[in-house]
Design a protein around this motif. Structure first.
Motif, PDB file in Angstrom:
ATOM      1  N   ASN A 101       0.845  -1.195   0.000  1.00  0.00           N
ATOM      2  CA  ASN A 101       0.000   0.000   0.000  1.00  0.00           C
ATOM      3  C   ASN A 101       0.878   1.242   0.000  1.00  0.00           C
ATOM      4  OD1 ASN A 101      -3.014  -0.608   0.426  1.00  0.00           O
ATOM      5  ND2 ASN A 101      -2.017  -1.984   1.870  1.00  0.00           N
ATOM      6  N   SER A 102       0.745   2.084  -1.013  1.00  0.00           N
ATOM      7  CA  SER A 102       1.541   3.312  -1.038  1.00  0.00           C
ATOM      8  C   SER A 102       0.894   4.438  -0.252  1.00  0.00           C
ATOM      9  CB  SER A 102       1.757   3.777  -2.480  1.00  0.00           C
ATOM     10  OG  SER A 102       0.537   4.263  -3.039  1.00  0.00           O
ATOM     11  N   ASP A 103      -0.429   4.338   0.012  1.00  0.00           N
ATOM     12  CA  ASP A 103      -1.156   5.405   0.707  1.00  0.00           C
ATOM     13  C   ASP A 103      -1.020   6.748  -0.012  1.00  0.00           C
ATOM     14  OD1 ASP A 103      -2.167   3.763   2.770  1.00  0.00           O
ATOM     15  OD2 ASP A 103      -0.228   3.838   3.783  1.00  0.00           O
ATOM     16  N   GLU A 104      -0.895   6.719  -1.331  1.00  0.00           N
ATOM     17  CA  GLU A 104      -0.725   7.924  -2.159  1.00  0.00           C
ATOM     18  C   GLU A 104       0.517   8.719  -1.755  1.00  0.00           C
ATOM     19  OE1 GLU A 104      -2.643   8.198  -4.650  1.00  0.00           O
ATOM     20  OE2 GLU A 104      -4.651   7.491  -4.180  1.00  0.00           O
ATOM     21  N   ASP A 105       1.470   8.057  -1.117  1.00  0.00           N
ATOM     22  CA  ASP A 105       2.673   8.703  -0.598  1.00  0.00           C
ATOM     23  C   ASP A 105       3.847   8.359  -1.523  1.00  0.00           C
ATOM     24  OD1 ASP A 105       5.160   9.063   0.836  1.00  0.00           O
ATOM     25  OD2 ASP A 105       4.023   9.156   2.700  1.00  0.00           O
ATOM     26  N   ARG A 111      10.050   3.539  -1.798  1.00  0.00           N
ATOM     27  CA  ARG A 111      10.670   2.477  -0.997  1.00  0.00           C
ATOM     28  C   ARG A 111      10.223   1.096  -1.471  1.00  0.00           C
ATOM     29  NH1 ARG A 111       9.701   6.219   3.219  1.00  0.00           N
ATOM     30  NH2 ARG A 111       7.845   5.080   3.923  1.00  0.00           N
ATOM     31  N   TYR A 112       8.952   0.969  -1.811  1.00  0.00           N
ATOM     32  CA  TYR A 112       8.475  -0.315  -2.319  1.00  0.00           C
ATOM     33  C   TYR A 112       9.099  -0.640  -3.675  1.00  0.00           C
ATOM     34  CZ  TYR A 112       4.896  -0.902   1.301  1.00  0.00           C
ATOM     35  OH  TYR A 112       4.245  -1.091   2.498  1.00  0.00           O
ATOM     36  N   LEU A 113       9.248   0.360  -4.525  1.00  0.00           N
ATOM     37  CA  LEU A 113       9.886   0.143  -5.824  1.00  0.00           C
ATOM     38  C   LEU A 113      11.358  -0.255  -5.636  1.00  0.00           C
ATOM     39  CD1 LEU A 113       8.336   3.104  -7.828  1.00  0.00           C
ATOM     40  CD2 LEU A 113       7.951   0.671  -8.260  1.00  0.00           C
ATOM     41  N   ASP A 114      12.045   0.424  -4.722  1.00  0.00           N
ATOM     42  CA  ASP A 114      13.442   0.084  -4.444  1.00  0.00           C
ATOM     43  C   ASP A 114      13.567  -1.349  -3.924  1.00  0.00           C
ATOM     44  OD1 ASP A 114      14.243   2.593  -5.230  1.00  0.00           O
ATOM     45  OD2 ASP A 114      14.427   3.396  -3.207  1.00  0.00           O
TER      46      ASP A 114
END
Length: 344
Positions: A101-105, A111-114
């Motif tokens: 969940n990115s939470d639109e952040d 960080r998730y992509l990394d």
């Protein structure tokens, strides 16, 4: 030592890695072990120059079984259905899904992509937090599919909804039903889906105002941006009702914001259908609330399913031009937008 058919060679690798020969065999044949264990076995095999072709195959299989799915908010029924479509399809193709969940952040999304890059996952399916600021440029060697939202300039496959057409459908229906001052609550600002739905609203309202000889510039008074949740929808609706000339209907670009808008209308004594409400999303519960909510229905499950199909083609090395699949919406008319009742 390079002959991978000899049992003694597997035993050598097992001894070097500190595991059983059966575990080594499982890695080389695509079986599941922990990432740490697989890396230790593959490193030992490489050092012993054991069957380079089999080592490479095993390494590919370890890396190509996990997909990262990044969505803005899994509590949103639309993204929950999309995620289900991704997971069901991936499982049938022997892939696992890690849900984020990115939470639109944007920082959280980065960080998730990394992490996906660092863990060398098979690929990424992402509903981007920002149309202009989500950066997919580092993913030159990893397959990526943009789903629902298409970042500007991203050279990736995409599966999207015809959001503009859906916005036109919704707004035109409200106007045909007899509402004359139709507002729009959209958001989050800067996301492609929200902007495209707003464009559809503008097109339909522009055509209506031209027919009526009305001023186009005043349309901005009827537009509010919100942050996609119930509370922000409630606040946006309150703000619209405070206008000197308040609207008599509203097109809301997602179901959760529409629930907030309905709460604000109920508190103000302006419940549908006298005040028209039409949403975008068609969550399972919209027909159960009172009044039942008219919506633009979205093929969210199919969106997830199609995104996995495109991603797996890339994972398999299929060489083709970038592809964008566009899925269509469907208008679902219920009691919240049947036309204004006569005044008392």
């Amino acid at each position: 030592m390079g002959n991978d058919g000899h049992g003694h060679a597997i035993n050598d690798v097992a001894r070097a890695a500190g595991v059983s020969a059966a575990t080594v065999s499982r890695v080389f044949n695509g079986g599941r072990v922990t990432t740490e264990l697989a890396e230790r076995i593959l490193r030992s095999a490489a050092e012993l120059r054991f069957a380079p072709n089999r080592v490479a195959r095993a390494l590919r299989m370890q890396r190509s079984s996990v997909i990262s799915l990044i969505v803005p908010d899994i509590e949103n029924p639309y993204f929950a259905s999309l995620a289900r479509g991704v997971e069901d399809t991936a499982q049938r193709k022997n892939h696992s899904v890690v849900l984020c969940n990115s939470d639109e952040d944007l920082d959280k999304e980065r960080r998730y992509l990394d992490t996906a890059l660092a863990e060398q996952m098979a690929g990424v399916i992402i509903a981007a937090a920002s149309r202009s600021r989500t950066d997919l440029s580092p993913f030159t060697g990893m397959p990526v599919v943009a789903v629902d939202r298409r970042p500007l300039g991203a050279a990736v496959d995409a599966v999207v909804i015809d959001n503009q057409h859906g916005g036109e459908q919704a707004t035109a229906h409200l106007l045909r039903s007899g509402y004359r001052r139709v507002a729009c609550i959209t958001g989050p600002e800067g996301t492609s889906a929200a902007e495209e739905r707003l464009t559809g609203y503008r097109v339909a309202m522009g055509e209506y105002r031209r027919e009526q000889g009305q001023d186009q510039a005043q349309l901005r008074e009827l537009i509010r941006y919100a942050e996609s949740g119930t509370e922000s929808g409630r606040e946006a609706m309150r703000d619209l009702l405070a206008n000197e000339e308040p609207p008599d209907a509203v097109f809301v670009t997602n179901d959760l914001m529409a629930v907030g808008a309905l709460e604000a209308l109920r508190a103000a004594g302006r419940e549908p259908p006298r005040f028209g409400v039409l949403s975008f999303g068609d969550a399972p519960w919209v027909s159960l609330i009172a009044p039942s909510l008219s919506t633009v229905g979205l093929p969210s499950y199919d969106l997830g399913r199609a995104s996995v199909g495109l991603l797996l083609e890339r994972i398999a090395g299929k060489d083709r031009p970038q592809q964008t699949m566009v899925l269509q919406t469907s208008l679902q008319v219920r009691s919240s937008a049947t036309g204004p009742a006569p005044g008392p």
